[in-house]
Design a protein around this motif. Sequence first.
Motif, short mmCIF file in Angstrom:
data_model
loop_
_atom_site.label_atom_id
_atom_site.label_comp_id
_atom_site.label_asym_id
_atom_site.label_seq_id
_atom_site.Cartn_x
_atom_site.Cartn_y
_atom_site.Cartn_z
N LEU A 30 0.85 -1.18 0.00
CA LEU A 30 0.00 0.00 0.00
C LEU A 30 0.89 1.24 0.00
O LEU A 30 1.79 1.37 0.84
CB LEU A 30 -0.88 -0.02 1.25
CG LEU A 30 -2.07 0.93 1.34
CD1 LEU A 30 -3.08 0.61 0.24
CD2 LEU A 30 -2.72 0.81 2.71
N ILE A 32 1.41 5.05 0.83
CA ILE A 32 0.84 5.98 1.82
C ILE A 32 1.49 7.34 1.67
O ILE A 32 2.73 7.44 1.67
CB ILE A 32 1.04 5.44 3.25
CG1 ILE A 32 0.34 4.08 3.41
CG2 ILE A 32 0.51 6.44 4.28
CD1 ILE A 32 0.67 3.39 4.72
N THR A 69 -4.09 6.89 2.02
CA THR A 69 -3.91 6.00 0.88
C THR A 69 -4.40 6.70 -0.38
O THR A 69 -5.10 7.72 -0.30
CB THR A 69 -4.71 4.71 1.08
OG1 THR A 69 -6.11 5.03 1.11
CG2 THR A 69 -4.33 4.03 2.39
N GLU A 93 -0.08 -4.27 2.97
CA GLU A 93 -1.50 -4.01 3.22
C GLU A 93 -1.96 -4.63 4.53
O GLU A 93 -2.79 -4.07 5.25
CB GLU A 93 -2.35 -4.53 2.06
CG GLU A 93 -2.23 -3.70 0.79
CD GLU A 93 -3.25 -4.13 -0.26
OE1 GLU A 93 -4.42 -4.35 0.11
OE2 GLU A 93 -2.86 -4.26 -1.43
N ALA A 96 -1.53 -2.36 7.63
CA ALA A 96 -2.17 -1.04 7.66
C ALA A 96 -3.52 -1.15 8.38
O ALA A 96 -4.28 -2.09 8.15
CB ALA A 96 -2.37 -0.52 6.24
#
Length: 320
Positions: A30, A32, A69, A93, A96
Amino acid sequence: MRAIQITEFGGPEVLHEAELPDPVAGPGQLLIRVDAAGVNYADTHTVDDSYLSRAALPLVPGGEVVGRTPDGRRVVALLTGNGGYAEQAVAPERLAVELPPGITDGQALAVVVQGLTAWHLLRTAARLAGGESVVVHAAAGGTGSLAVQLARAYGAGRVIATASSKDKRDLALELGADIAIDGGPEELRERLIEANGGHKVDVVLEMTGGPVFDASLAALAPFGRLVTYGMASRVPATPIQAARLMGRSRSVVGFWLAHCLSRPGMYHEPIAELLEMVGDGRLRPQIGGVYPLAEAARAHRDLRARRTSGKLVLDVTGRE
């Protein structure tokens, strides 16, 4: 993107601001946009390459971030490795956590490493039972200040805090410790026993090493547990012979948060509990300082000099 990078190992002086390429998220990762990054004592070990896992240069320090995100969700995330002291970071992921309304950046960052560590120190490693005495060393620090509160919430019979200054000891008392004493190694065993009404103690949470570790082990009651989770002094403890443990029915338990990250029930569930406690006021993370990203070196200097309490935060957005 702006980031703090090190190209050689050393003290805070090797932390420098740099322009680096934006990271790219791969499968299961992910991206960020970072609002704030947490500073942990482990980061100082990474920077001088004295931590449990070896580091490779060049690197961007930092293992936890809070931000947005690409689809607009506000999350706090633990990174595998480093990369947090930057405007953008890539996290798995699975590590998170979407944040509920009302949780500040500092509170979220306090929970994800230090809060989770404190939770596991008491629940998983020490297996605290109701009514037991608990010693929390460095009780005004990021992990210690949360461990004091959690020990009280989880039914400790007596919470004994140690800290290096009167102001820090006063903070520990405010957070729920029954007594707060000087944490220096000289005659520490005797002070711990005296603080427990003349009795040896059941649980010690220890992250200094060296003579503090030795004195803490000597203060353990039969069936007591010393949980070691840091090496802040960078001084090794006296080697432990089996007879020292057997003769008193004492235990030494090592803890490293990294071992919890892939095990069911050891990451998301404790964090959810901690965030709920923060949200309803049962847990009060202490934010000890907010530094601009460019002043990461100052944050490390203050942390290593023991000038801080609570959680240290790097403001990446420039709002500080």
